[in-house]
Design a protein around this motif. Sequence first.
Motif, PDB file in Angstrom:
ATOM      1  N   VAL A  88     -74.228 -61.865 -50.878  1.00 39.76           N
ATOM      2  CA  VAL A  88     -74.070 -60.446 -50.516  1.00 39.76           C
ATOM      3  C   VAL A  88     -72.986 -59.817 -51.378  1.00 39.76           C
ATOM      4  CG1 VAL A  88     -73.369 -58.875 -48.668  1.00 39.76           C
ATOM      5  CG2 VAL A  88     -74.949 -60.745 -48.177  1.00 39.76           C
ATOM      6  N   GLY A  89     -71.891 -60.549 -51.566  1.00 41.93           N
ATOM      7  CA  GLY A  89     -70.800 -60.046 -52.410  1.00 41.93           C
ATOM      8  C   GLY A  89     -71.249 -59.792 -53.832  1.00 41.93           C
ATOM      9  N   LEU A  90     -72.146 -60.620 -54.362  1.00 45.75           N
ATOM     10  CA  LEU A  90     -72.669 -60.406 -55.710  1.00 45.75           C
ATOM     11  C   LEU A  90     -73.726 -59.300 -55.734  1.00 45.75           C
ATOM     12  CD1 LEU A  90     -72.927 -64.120 -56.816  1.00 45.75           C
ATOM     13  CD2 LEU A  90     -71.504 -62.363 -57.889  1.00 45.75           C
ATOM     14  N   GLY A  91     -74.337 -59.044 -54.589  1.00 41.13           N
ATOM     15  CA  GLY A  91     -75.326 -57.974 -54.518  1.00 41.13           C
ATOM     16  C   GLY A  91     -74.690 -56.591 -54.546  1.00 41.13           C
ATOM     17  N   ILE A  92     -73.469 -56.483 -54.072  1.00 38.67           N
ATOM     18  CA  ILE A  92     -72.792 -55.184 -54.046  1.00 38.67           C
ATOM     19  C   ILE A  92     -72.570 -54.642 -55.456  1.00 38.67           C
ATOM     20  CG2 ILE A  92     -70.641 -54.005 -53.405  1.00 38.67           C
ATOM     21  CD1 ILE A  92     -70.625 -55.832 -50.890  1.00 38.67           C
ATOM     22  N   PRO A  93     -72.004 -55.417 -56.399  1.00 42.75           N
ATOM     23  CA  PRO A  93     -71.859 -54.871 -57.756  1.00 42.75           C
ATOM     24  C   PRO A  93     -73.213 -54.607 -58.427  1.00 42.75           C
ATOM     25  CG  PRO A  93     -70.625 -56.928 -57.544  1.00 42.75           C
ATOM     26  CD  PRO A  93     -71.338 -56.703 -56.264  1.00 42.75           C
ATOM     27  N   LEU A  94     -74.235 -55.352 -58.020  1.00 42.04           N
ATOM     28  CA  LEU A  94     -75.579 -55.088 -58.561  1.00 42.04           C
ATOM     29  C   LEU A  94     -75.995 -53.671 -58.216  1.00 42.04           C
ATOM     30  CD1 LEU A  94     -78.397 -55.840 -59.696  1.00 42.04           C
ATOM     31  CD2 LEU A  94     -78.957 -56.664 -57.418  1.00 42.04           C
TER      32      LEU A  94
ATOM     33  N   LEU B 275     -73.972 -51.159 -57.292  1.00 38.09           N
ATOM     34  CA  LEU B 275     -73.026 -50.175 -57.811  1.00 38.09           C
ATOM     35  C   LEU B 275     -73.108 -49.998 -59.324  1.00 38.09           C
ATOM     36  CD1 LEU B 275     -69.870 -51.018 -55.669  1.00 38.09           C
ATOM     37  CD2 LEU B 275     -71.510 -49.152 -55.341  1.00 38.09           C
ATOM     38  N   THR B 276     -73.385 -51.067 -60.049  1.00 38.97           N
ATOM     39  CA  THR B 276     -73.363 -50.995 -61.512  1.00 38.97           C
ATOM     40  C   THR B 276     -74.744 -51.071 -62.146  1.00 38.97           C
ATOM     41  OG1 THR B 276     -73.154 -53.394 -61.805  1.00 38.97           O
ATOM     42  CG2 THR B 276     -71.106 -52.115 -61.578  1.00 38.97           C
ATOM     43  N   ALA B 277     -75.758 -51.430 -61.384  1.00 41.47           N
ATOM     44  CA  ALA B 277     -77.121 -51.600 -61.907  1.00 41.47           C
ATOM     45  C   ALA B 277     -77.161 -52.641 -63.031  1.00 41.47           C
ATOM     46  CB  ALA B 277     -77.701 -50.272 -62.372  1.00 41.47           C
ATOM     47  N   MET B 278     -76.306 -53.652 -62.936  1.00 41.14           N
ATOM     48  CA  MET B 278     -76.324 -54.758 -63.897  1.00 41.14           C
ATOM     49  C   MET B 278     -77.126 -55.893 -63.281  1.00 41.14           C
ATOM     50  SD  MET B 278     -72.478 -54.732 -65.456  1.00 41.14           S
ATOM     51  CE  MET B 278     -72.784 -56.201 -66.408  1.00 41.14           C
ATOM     52  N   PRO B 279     -78.304 -56.202 -63.832  1.00 38.82           N
ATOM     53  CA  PRO B 279     -79.174 -57.198 -63.218  1.00 38.82           C
ATOM     54  C   PRO B 279     -78.580 -58.601 -63.183  1.00 38.82           C
ATOM     55  CG  PRO B 279     -80.030 -56.502 -65.350  1.00 38.82           C
ATOM     56  CD  PRO B 279     -78.879 -55.607 -65.030  1.00 38.82           C
ATOM     57  N   GLU B 280     -77.587 -58.869 -64.001  1.00 42.87           N
ATOM     58  CA  GLU B 280     -76.974 -60.196 -64.001  1.00 42.87           C
ATOM     59  C   GLU B 280     -76.376 -60.531 -62.640  1.00 42.87           C
ATOM     60  OE1 GLU B 280     -76.499 -57.900 -66.335  1.00 42.87           O
ATOM     61  OE2 GLU B 280     -77.271 -58.804 -68.161  1.00 42.87           O
TER      62      GLU B 280
ATOM     63  N   ALA C  72     -80.772 -70.206 -65.365  1.00 41.38           N
ATOM     64  CA  ALA C  72     -82.210 -70.155 -65.643  1.00 41.38           C
ATOM     65  C   ALA C  72     -82.733 -68.726 -65.509  1.00 41.38           C
ATOM     66  CB  ALA C  72     -82.967 -71.087 -64.700  1.00 41.38           C
ATOM     67  N   LEU C  73     -82.302 -68.025 -64.477  1.00 46.84           N
ATOM     68  CA  LEU C  73     -82.739 -66.631 -64.317  1.00 46.84           C
ATOM     69  C   LEU C  73     -82.254 -65.763 -65.468  1.00 46.84           C
ATOM     70  CD1 LEU C  73     -82.339 -66.056 -60.487  1.00 46.84           C
ATOM     71  CD2 LEU C  73     -84.451 -66.040 -61.804  1.00 46.84           C
ATOM     72  N   ILE C  74     -81.005 -65.937 -65.860  1.00 46.71           N
ATOM     73  CA  ILE C  74     -80.478 -65.146 -66.980  1.00 46.71           C
ATOM     74  C   ILE C  74     -81.240 -65.476 -68.262  1.00 46.71           C
ATOM     75  CG2 ILE C  74     -78.468 -64.829 -68.480  1.00 46.71           C
ATOM     76  CD1 ILE C  74     -76.754 -64.968 -65.942  1.00 46.71           C
ATOM     77  N   ALA C  75     -81.520 -66.754 -68.493  1.00 49.24           N
ATOM     78  CA  ALA C  75     -82.215 -67.168 -69.715  1.00 49.24           C
ATOM     79  C   ALA C  75     -83.663 -66.683 -69.755  1.00 49.24           C
ATOM     80  CB  ALA C  75     -82.166 -68.688 -69.850  1.00 49.24           C
ATOM     81  N   VAL C  76     -84.317 -66.578 -68.603  1.00 51.95           N
ATOM     82  CA  VAL C  76     -85.735 -66.201 -68.570  1.00 51.95           C
ATOM     83  C   VAL C  76     -85.924 -64.709 -68.334  1.00 51.95           C
ATOM     84  CG1 VAL C  76     -87.891 -66.523 -67.311  1.00 51.95           C
ATOM     85  CG2 VAL C  76     -86.471 -68.498 -67.837  1.00 51.95           C
ATOM     86  N   VAL C  77     -85.258 -64.160 -67.342  1.00 51.60           N
ATOM     87  CA  VAL C  77     -85.501 -62.775 -66.935  1.00 51.60           C
ATOM     88  C   VAL C  77     -84.863 -61.767 -67.882  1.00 51.60           C
ATOM     89  CG1 VAL C  77     -85.128 -61.094 -65.085  1.00 51.60           C
ATOM     90  CG2 VAL C  77     -85.778 -63.429 -64.531  1.00 51.60           C
ATOM     91  N   ARG C  78     -83.670 -62.041 -68.358  1.00 53.48           N
ATOM     92  CA  ARG C  78     -82.956 -61.074 -69.196  1.00 53.48           C
ATOM     93  C   ARG C  78     -83.713 -60.715 -70.470  1.00 53.48           C
ATOM     94  NH1 ARG C  78     -76.866 -61.689 -71.227  1.00 53.48           N
ATOM     95  NH2 ARG C  78     -76.562 -59.535 -71.775  1.00 53.48           N
ATOM     96  N   PRO C  79     -84.253 -61.674 -71.245  1.00 51.53           N
ATOM     97  CA  PRO C  79     -85.016 -61.286 -72.436  1.00 51.53           C
ATOM     98  C   PRO C  79     -86.256 -60.450 -72.098  1.00 51.53           C
ATOM     99  CG  PRO C  79     -84.455 -63.615 -72.547  1.00 51.53           C
ATOM    100  CD  PRO C  79     -84.076 -63.134 -71.181  1.00 51.53           C
ATOM    101  N   ILE C  80     -86.895 -60.766 -70.980  1.00 48.51           N
ATOM    102  CA  ILE C  80     -88.070 -59.991 -70.570  1.00 48.51           C
ATOM    103  C   ILE C  80     -87.649 -58.562 -70.225  1.00 48.51           C
ATOM    104  CG2 ILE C  80     -89.854 -59.770 -68.798  1.00 48.51           C
ATOM    105  CD1 ILE C  80     -89.850 -62.869 -68.664  1.00 48.51           C
ATOM    106  N   ALA C  81     -86.559 -58.420 -69.491  1.00 51.15           N
ATOM    107  CA  ALA C  81     -86.066 -57.090 -69.117  1.00 51.15           C
ATOM    108  C   ALA C  81     -85.663 -56.290 -70.346  1.00 51.15           C
ATOM    109  CB  ALA C  81     -84.896 -57.217 -68.151  1.00 51.15           C
ATOM    110  N   ASN C  82     -84.995 -56.932 -71.303  1.00 48.17           N
ATOM    111  CA  ASN C  82     -84.592 -56.237 -72.531  1.00 48.17           C
ATOM    112  C   ASN C  82     -85.807 -55.775 -73.331  1.00 48.17           C
ATOM    113  OD1 ASN C  82     -81.861 -56.394 -72.059  1.00 48.17           O
ATOM    114  ND2 ASN C  82     -81.618 -58.314 -73.182  1.00 48.17           N
ATOM    115  N   ARG C  83     -86.840 -56.594 -73.375  1.00 54.43           N
ATOM    116  CA  ARG C  83     -88.062 -56.228 -74.092  1.00 54.43           C
ATOM    117  C   ARG C  83     -88.718 -55.010 -73.449  1.00 54.43           C
ATOM    118  NH1 ARG C  83     -91.626 -61.247 -74.477  1.00 54.43           N
ATOM    119  NH2 ARG C  83     -89.949 -61.533 -73.116  1.00 54.43           N
TER     120      ARG C  83
END
Length: 142
Positions: free
Chosen positions: A14-20, A22-27, A61-72
């Motif tokens: 939940v604590g990590l979901g709050i900055p998500l 507020l900042t819209a940073m998917p990481e 694993a999520l950062i390695a897989v999802v982030r390149p797809i999101a950037n594309r």
Amino acid sequence: MDIDAWVWWLIGAVGLGIPLVLTAMPEFGMFAVGALAASGTAALGVHVTGQVLVFAVVSVALIAVVRPIANRHRSQRPQFASGVDALRGRTATVLERVDAHGGRIKLAGEVWSARTLDEESVFEAGRQVDVVEIDGATAVVI
């Protein structure tokens, strides 16, 4: 009162979901999912070392897989045009004679002022023309 480890991981998620939010940073969302996975692992009774390992593996694993797809997807231009961009290339009907100095057309159900792209062209009422561009509130036609 002793709080179970899975509750701490849940609080961390939940604590990590709050900055998500507020900042819209998917990481942050990916780390929150990692914390949820670690919470599930803790609820199954796995040792703290295993919980941290699950958190790290799932997050990375999520950062390695999802982030390149999101950037594309973020770098691709939209497949649809809107506003005046959607009017370029459309066909219109001449309502009043159109020449280099002006005239009227019906374009996308609306009456527009229009002018020809070149000085020599003249289009009489009833003729179909193609919109090349929109210059302010005037359609430029050929």
